[in-house]
Design a protein around this motif. Structure first.
Motif, PDB file in Angstrom:
ATOM      1  N   LEU A  61       0.841  -1.196   0.000  1.00  0.00           N
ATOM      2  CA  LEU A  61       0.000   0.000   0.000  1.00  0.00           C
ATOM      3  C   LEU A  61       0.882   1.255   0.000  1.00  0.00           C
ATOM      4  O   LEU A  61       1.572   1.541   0.981  1.00  0.00           O
ATOM      5  CB  LEU A  61      -0.915  -0.032   1.233  1.00  0.00           C
ATOM      6  CG  LEU A  61      -1.801   1.187   1.480  1.00  0.00           C
ATOM      7  CD1 LEU A  61      -2.644   1.545   0.260  1.00  0.00           C
ATOM      8  CD2 LEU A  61      -2.701   0.927   2.690  1.00  0.00           C
ATOM      9  N   ASP A  71      -6.483   5.111   2.869  1.00  0.00           N
ATOM     10  CA  ASP A  71      -6.150   3.910   3.648  1.00  0.00           C
ATOM     11  C   ASP A  71      -7.422   3.233   4.139  1.00  0.00           C
ATOM     12  O   ASP A  71      -7.533   2.001   4.108  1.00  0.00           O
ATOM     13  CB  ASP A  71      -5.268   4.283   4.846  1.00  0.00           C
ATOM     14  CG  ASP A  71      -3.910   4.781   4.406  1.00  0.00           C
ATOM     15  OD1 ASP A  71      -2.975   3.978   4.324  1.00  0.00           O
ATOM     16  OD2 ASP A  71      -3.795   5.987   4.123  1.00  0.00           O
ATOM     17  N   ILE A  86      -1.028  -6.701   4.749  1.00  0.00           N
ATOM     18  CA  ILE A  86      -0.763  -5.410   4.081  1.00  0.00           C
ATOM     19  C   ILE A  86       0.587  -4.872   4.559  1.00  0.00           C
ATOM     20  O   ILE A  86       0.877  -4.863   5.763  1.00  0.00           O
ATOM     21  CB  ILE A  86      -1.860  -4.362   4.398  1.00  0.00           C
ATOM     22  CG1 ILE A  86      -3.218  -4.813   3.842  1.00  0.00           C
ATOM     23  CG2 ILE A  86      -1.490  -3.006   3.819  1.00  0.00           C
ATOM     24  CD1 ILE A  86      -4.362  -3.852   4.146  1.00  0.00           C
ATOM     25  N   ARG A  88       2.476  -1.376   4.445  1.00  0.00           N
ATOM     26  CA  ARG A  88       2.191   0.026   4.108  1.00  0.00           C
ATOM     27  C   ARG A  88       3.449   0.875   4.119  1.00  0.00           C
ATOM     28  O   ARG A  88       4.195   0.909   5.100  1.00  0.00           O
ATOM     29  CB  ARG A  88       1.193   0.640   5.094  1.00  0.00           C
ATOM     30  CG  ARG A  88       0.733   2.038   4.628  1.00  0.00           C
ATOM     31  CD  ARG A  88       0.071   2.815   5.731  1.00  0.00           C
ATOM     32  NE  ARG A  88      -0.553   4.051   5.255  1.00  0.00           N
ATOM     33  CZ  ARG A  88       0.102   5.212   5.147  1.00  0.00           C
ATOM     34  NH1 ARG A  88       1.385   5.312   5.457  1.00  0.00           N
ATOM     35  NH2 ARG A  88      -0.539   6.303   4.727  1.00  0.00           N
ATOM     36  N   SER A  90       5.240   4.355   4.520  1.00  0.00           N
ATOM     37  CA  SER A  90       4.970   5.566   5.284  1.00  0.00           C
ATOM     38  C   SER A  90       6.200   6.465   5.125  1.00  0.00           C
ATOM     39  O   SER A  90       6.792   6.473   4.039  1.00  0.00           O
ATOM     40  CB  SER A  90       4.684   5.185   6.745  1.00  0.00           C
ATOM     41  OG  SER A  90       4.279   6.305   7.477  1.00  0.00           O
ATOM     42  N   GLU A 111      -1.328   4.634   8.885  1.00  0.00           N
ATOM     43  CA  GLU A 111      -0.674   3.504   9.571  1.00  0.00           C
ATOM     44  C   GLU A 111      -1.641   2.867  10.568  1.00  0.00           C
ATOM     45  O   GLU A 111      -1.736   1.642  10.674  1.00  0.00           O
ATOM     46  CB  GLU A 111       0.559   3.993  10.342  1.00  0.00           C
ATOM     47  CG  GLU A 111       1.727   4.403   9.482  1.00  0.00           C
ATOM     48  CD  GLU A 111       2.901   4.888  10.335  1.00  0.00           C
ATOM     49  OE1 GLU A 111       2.825   4.807  11.587  1.00  0.00           O
ATOM     50  OE2 GLU A 111       3.895   5.354   9.751  1.00  0.00           O
ATOM     51  N   VAL A 114      -4.206   0.588   9.073  1.00  0.00           N
ATOM     52  CA  VAL A 114      -3.644  -0.713   8.691  1.00  0.00           C
ATOM     53  C   VAL A 114      -3.365  -1.556   9.935  1.00  0.00           C
ATOM     54  O   VAL A 114      -3.667  -2.757   9.978  1.00  0.00           O
ATOM     55  CB  VAL A 114      -2.364  -0.494   7.847  1.00  0.00           C
ATOM     56  CG1 VAL A 114      -1.644  -1.808   7.604  1.00  0.00           C
ATOM     57  CG2 VAL A 114      -2.719   0.174   6.522  1.00  0.00           C
ATOM     58  N   TRP A 121       0.190  -6.992   9.342  1.00  0.00           N
ATOM     59  CA  TRP A 121       0.640  -5.700   8.805  1.00  0.00           C
ATOM     60  C   TRP A 121       2.124  -5.478   9.088  1.00  0.00           C
ATOM     61  O   TRP A 121       2.684  -6.015  10.068  1.00  0.00           O
ATOM     62  CB  TRP A 121      -0.166  -4.539   9.406  1.00  0.00           C
ATOM     63  CG  TRP A 121      -0.027  -4.417  10.906  1.00  0.00           C
ATOM     64  CD1 TRP A 121      -0.841  -4.976  11.842  1.00  0.00           C
ATOM     65  CD2 TRP A 121       1.002  -3.731  11.636  1.00  0.00           C
ATOM     66  NE1 TRP A 121      -0.396  -4.678  13.109  1.00  0.00           N
ATOM     67  CE2 TRP A 121       0.739  -3.913  13.010  1.00  0.00           C
ATOM     68  CE3 TRP A 121       2.121  -2.969  11.263  1.00  0.00           C
ATOM     69  CZ2 TRP A 121       1.556  -3.367  14.012  1.00  0.00           C
ATOM     70  CZ3 TRP A 121       2.934  -2.430  12.257  1.00  0.00           C
ATOM     71  CH2 TRP A 121       2.646  -2.625  13.610  1.00  0.00           C
ATOM     72  N   VAL A 123       4.712  -1.843   8.683  1.00  0.00           N
ATOM     73  CA  VAL A 123       4.817  -0.438   8.280  1.00  0.00           C
ATOM     74  C   VAL A 123       6.284  -0.131   7.984  1.00  0.00           C
ATOM     75  O   VAL A 123       7.169  -0.466   8.780  1.00  0.00           O
ATOM     76  CB  VAL A 123       4.274   0.499   9.384  1.00  0.00           C
ATOM     77  CG1 VAL A 123       4.670   1.945   9.102  1.00  0.00           C
ATOM     78  CG2 VAL A 123       2.755   0.373   9.496  1.00  0.00           C
TER      79      VAL A 123
END
Ligand SMILES: NC(=O)c1ccc[n+]([C@@H]2O[C@H](COP(=O)([O-])OP(=O)(O)OC[C@H]3O[C@@H](n4cnc5c(N)ncnc54)[C@H](OP(=O)(O)O)[C@@H]3O)[C@@H](O)[C@H]2O)c1
Length: 254
Positions: A61, A71, A86, A88, A90, A111, A114, A121, A123
């Motif tokens: 993502l 998001d 996922i 993500r 950032s 964040e 997610v 997840w 990040v």
């Protein structure tokens, strides 16, 4: 099947290529598909996300605008589609406070969407991308202050590790290069790789885009000079140096 959003962008394209090299099934999401492995998807159009996410196990993502609505739409569609994981993208500094403002609140909220999704997840909070130097003249927002600039290929490699294994579930990685370098130092290294001087202009802080201002001032204060070993911990090898990026990528990109 992996869904890679931002497939036409800096890290999304690299993630897609690494997964294809591994022989994985990949769909690259874009608003304007131009390749056979592209699908249409727009964060502002939940119906398109449902189609793009059908049958997907894990998704990368890439946030495309300063809003967490994207998001929220993506997470809702991913949950409905039965997506397992996922990863993500950032940014470094997210959620820190500077001069009374929270840095990148849209990243922080994204964040959280997610992390609260109930899905696996990871990040990724990368530092400034080396590829920011490829547009000439280079805009120097940070003066002589060093930043732990990162090769986007390392961001992509970490994303692939996190997409393809549950081992990175619940991890927040701050991804940096192996050394902090000021923009003038980066420009000098890139110029050496290109065999010519690289044009650079200093940008007056008064001219900063208000949306990015607190983040840039945070970087100018030296806080983005921090070097982490998260790339090495995930990949089992050191982060790529700026000089190596300049020789292998930057010299062809100008
Ligand atoms: N640049 C840096 O130094 C840096 C450092 C750390 C973190 N980041 C973060 O990285 C993220 C990506 O930034 P970037 O500059 O590298 O951009 P990018 O990934 O190169 O490009 C943005 C991507 O978003 C897609 N997109 C735009 N609007 C969309 C929408 N409504 N729905 C679906 N996809 C959409 C675009 O695809 P289409 O136009 O093909 O649809 C494009 O592929 C940002 O959140 C930024 O904060 C950047």
């Amino acid at each position: 099947m992996y869904l890679i959003t931002g497939a036409t962008g800096t890290t999304g394209g690299l993630v897609r290529d690494l997964l294809l090299e591994r022989g994985d099934d990949v769909r690259g999401m874009t608003r304007n598909p131009t390749r056979p492995d592209h699908v249409h998807g727009d964060y502002d159009d939940p119906g398109s996300l449902a189609e793009a996410l059908a049958g997907v196990e894990a998704a990368y993502l890439v946030p495309a605008a300063q809003t967490a609505v994207h998001d929220a739409n993506f997470v809702a569609a991913a949950r409905k589609a039965g997506v397992r994981r996922i990863v993500r993208l950032s940014a470094v500094g997210t959620g820190e406070e500077w001069e009374g403002e929270v840095i990148a609140p849209w990243h922080l909220a994204g964040e959280e969407a997610v992390r609260d999704s109930g899905l696996e997840w990871t990040v990724l909070r990368p530092s400034s991308f080396a590829t920011n130097l490829t547009r000439e003249p280079v805009h120097n927002l940070t003066g002589d202050v060093p930043q732990a600039v990162i090769d986007p290929r390392d961001v992509a490699a970490v994303a692939v590790a996190a997409l393809t294994s549950s081992a990175h579930h619940g991890q927040l990685y701050t991804l940096t290069g192996p050394a902090a370098l000021s923009v003038p130092e980066q420009v000098a290294i890139l110029g050496e790789a290109r065999g010519r001087a690289v044009a650079v202009v200093d940008v007056d802080p008064a001219a900063f885009d208000p949306a990015w201002r607190s983040g840039v001032l945070w970087s100018r204060s030296g806080r983005n000079a921090v070097v982490t070993d998260d790339v090495a911990r995930v990949l089992g090898r050191p982060a790529t140096s700026f000089a190596q990026w300049a020789r292998e990528v930057g010299r062809f990109a100008g």
